[in-house]
Scaffold this motif. Structure first.
Motif, short mmCIF file in Angstrom:
data_model
loop_
_atom_site.label_atom_id
_atom_site.label_comp_id
_atom_site.label_asym_id
_atom_site.label_seq_id
_atom_site.Cartn_x
_atom_site.Cartn_y
_atom_site.Cartn_z
N GLU A 71 0.88 4.21 -2.78
CA GLU A 71 0.65 5.61 -2.42
C GLU A 71 1.81 6.49 -2.87
OE1 GLU A 71 0.07 5.23 1.74
OE2 GLU A 71 -2.07 4.68 1.56
N ARG A 72 3.02 5.97 -2.75
CA ARG A 72 4.18 6.75 -3.17
C ARG A 72 4.16 6.99 -4.67
NH1 ARG A 72 10.60 5.05 -2.48
NH2 ARG A 72 11.44 6.81 -3.68
N LEU A 126 1.59 7.05 -6.65
CA LEU A 126 0.52 7.97 -6.98
C LEU A 126 0.85 9.39 -6.54
CD1 LEU A 126 -2.28 8.03 -8.24
CD2 LEU A 126 -3.25 7.59 -5.99
N ARG A 127 1.55 9.51 -5.41
CA ARG A 127 1.90 10.84 -4.90
C ARG A 127 2.96 11.52 -5.76
NH1 ARG A 127 2.93 9.18 -0.27
NH2 ARG A 127 5.19 9.00 -0.40
N GLU A 128 3.92 10.74 -6.25
CA GLU A 128 5.03 11.34 -7.00
C GLU A 128 4.66 11.70 -8.42
OE1 GLU A 128 8.31 8.66 -6.67
OE2 GLU A 128 8.75 9.23 -4.59
N SER A 129 3.69 11.01 -8.99
CA SER A 129 3.28 11.36 -10.37
C SER A 129 1.79 11.12 -10.51
CB SER A 129 4.07 10.54 -11.39
OG SER A 129 4.00 9.16 -11.06
N PRO A 130 0.97 11.92 -9.84
CA PRO A 130 -0.47 11.65 -9.78
C PRO A 130 -1.17 11.68 -11.13
CG PRO A 130 0.03 13.83 -8.92
CD PRO A 130 1.33 13.14 -9.12
N ARG A 147 0.83 -1.20 0.00
CA ARG A 147 0.00 0.00 0.00
C ARG A 147 0.87 1.25 0.00
NH1 ARG A 147 -2.28 -0.82 4.43
NH2 ARG A 147 -3.97 -2.12 3.62
N ARG A 148 1.94 1.23 0.76
CA ARG A 148 2.84 2.39 0.79
C ARG A 148 3.51 2.60 -0.56
NH1 ARG A 148 3.65 0.24 5.98
NH2 ARG A 148 5.47 -0.96 5.31
N THR A 185 0.45 8.91 -14.13
CA THR A 185 0.10 7.50 -14.06
C THR A 185 -1.24 7.19 -14.71
OG1 THR A 185 -0.85 7.87 -11.87
CG2 THR A 185 1.42 7.11 -11.96
N SER A 244 4.79 0.93 -8.77
CA SER A 244 4.81 0.42 -7.40
C SER A 244 5.67 -0.83 -7.31
CB SER A 244 3.37 0.10 -6.94
OG SER A 244 2.56 1.25 -7.00
#
Length: 483
Positions: free
Chosen positions: A144-145, A147-151, A140-141, A154, A364
């Motif tokens: 999330e990473r 998605l956070r770095e290239s929302p 999950r982390r 992706t 991921s």
């Protein structure tokens, strides 16, 4: 047949829960036109007249006419709304000769159902890992990473050959752990191992080409080869892996599929002598070997067996791998390592045939490998599966109660149980499914089953070791009922 006047005067359904009247009117007119009740050129009532006849608002009729005009059923002009001339004759309700059914492709006749539909993951399901032991928090982390770095990125198409970060991570992992000779540029991300097998067929064969499969062997490879209209021949497997008779090389194949590190489903390891001979023969014949390394990370005795692809610097091998066993099946991420000799000729075509999707999962997975979580997960699973295989062997020896031979070597996620012919494996597997278990019938993996192909394929990856004694006793009861 209902007359057009009666059809239009018939009230619409006003009961609670009925579809909106606008939709009812559109569907009524659409069906009547297709059925020929309103011939081409026939004029429909004006919107005012029809609204009064049906007791609905004029706007409802206008919207219905506009929709039918947009769909091409009617044409609006100054004189009103008339039925358009359709490109085919309307379908009449009168009986007539039945239209011939559209024939499916002939190749589908060779692809038969072998896997049974199932809900969940019953005990003894082959190929299913210990999903309850998967590190969901770490995964999950990683999601999330990414998605956070290239929302936004992706969500778009990516590199059709796969995310560069994942291709590099796979290449590095394979060089270190499997001895594969590869660079990131030669790695193609696919939808599981099945996608990689199908891509091999698409890139390297023409319909009618000869192809060899292990027999018994992986059913997915058989389906991929049949779908490519290949001339498929099964090559028997013994304790040292695939056996290719000398006479077979008089008509060399285009593709040879093998699982050398842990043959599926017998568990045999292809001997070094046979590996070297196969590589040399394939090179001389202009054939390509597909090395399916589906669960080689799980070796329970001794050191891991290196991939055949890395034995020679220019081996004619297409290396196929998957994360379905090491991670989880629904991830649907596999990969194909193309030989350098054909990478230039095939990568351009592959890029046109594929689409760069599942970017979040790919990024991921790259992070999961890069931060060491993948290696730690593999280490934990090796220990777990080693314990589960030993427990299953002990339970079979103690409780099965009939003559049997355990195959499967010391790796992977399954054992294969060879049984005497008085216990037909397909009937036994069907009864086991009714009893809450899900073994595979060994004979269902063979192109041409032989007496020695009678048995069960028992997956142990998805079942706690404490359950094996009771499960094997349940299996033993089924065997006794067959005598």
């Amino acid at each position: 047949m209902i007359s057009p006047a009666a059809l239009l005067a018939s009230p619409l359904d006003r009961r609670p829960g009925a579809p909106p009247r606008q939709r009812q009117l559109i569907q009524r007119l659409r069906s009547a036109i297709l059925a020929g009740q309103f011939p081409a050129g026939a004029r429909l009532p004006s919107s005012r007249t029809l609204s009064e006849e049906l007791g609905i608002s004029r706007n409802t009729v206008l919207i219905a006419y506009e929709q039918l005009t947009a769909e091409g059923y009617v044409v609006a002009d100054r004189q009103g709304t008339r039925v358009a001339a359709l490109s085919r004759a309307p379908v009449r309700s009168a009986p007539g000769p039945a239209a011939p059914a559209a024939a499916a492709a002939r190749r589908l006749e060779r692809i038969t159902q072998a896997r049974q539909p199932r809900a969940g993951s019953p005990p003894f399901t082959a190929g299913t890992p210990a999903l309850d032991q998967f590190p969901l928090g770490a995964w999950r982390r990683a999601l999330e990473r990414a998605l956070r770095e290239s929302p936004a990125a992706t969500l778009d198409y990516g590199d059709p050959l796969g995310e560069p970060a994942l291709r590099e991570a796979i290449a590095q992992h394979l060089r270190v752990s499997r001895g594969v000779r590869c660079e990131a540029a030669g790695v193609v991300i696919t939808e599981g191992a099945q996608g990689a097998l199908s891509l091999c067929v698409q890139l390297l064969t023409n319909p009618g080409d000869a192809a060899w499969l292990e027999d018994p062997g992986y059913r997915g490879a058989k389906a991929a080869f049949y779908a490519g209209d290949l001339d498929v021949t099964g090559m028997r497997v013994d304790a040292d892996g695939i056996v290719i008779p000398e006479s077979a090389w008089t008509r060399p194949p285009r593709l040879i599929q093998t699982t050398p590190s842990h043959q599926y489903p017998t568990g045999a390891v292809l001997s070094l002598a046979r590996r070297l001979d196969l590589l040399e023969r394939a090179r001389r014949a202009g054939a390509w070997i597909i090395e399916d390394d589906y669960d080689s990370e799980f070796r329970h005795l001794g050191e891991p067996i290196a991939a055949m692809q890395g034995l020679l610097p220019d081996a004619p091998v297409l290396y196929v791998g998957t994360f379905s066993k090491t991670m989880f099946p629904s991830l649907r991420l596999g990969f194909l390592v193309l030989p350098q000799a054909i990478a230039g000729a095939t990568l351009t075509a592959a890029a046109e045939m594929l689409r760069g999707g599942r970017r979040l999962d790919q990024l991921s997975m790259a992070a999961f490998i890069g931060n060491g979580q993948f290696a730690r997960h593999l280490g934990r699973m090796r220990r777990l599966y080693r314990e589960r295989q030993a427990a299953l062997r002990d339970a079979l020896a103690a409780h099965l109660g009939v003559d049997h031979e355990v195959l499967g070597g010391h790796g992977g996620l399954h054992l294969t149980l060879r049984l005497p012919p008085e216990f037909p494996d397909r009937a036994l597997a069907a009864q086991a499914r009714q009893a809450g278990m899900n073994p595979g019938a060994l004979s269902s993996f063979a192109l041409a089953p032989r007496p020695e192909d009678n048995g069960l394929v028992l997956g142990y990856g998805n079942t706690d070791a404490s359950r094996y004694p009771a499960l094997v006793k349940r299996l033993a009861r089924l065997l006794r009922q067959m005598t």
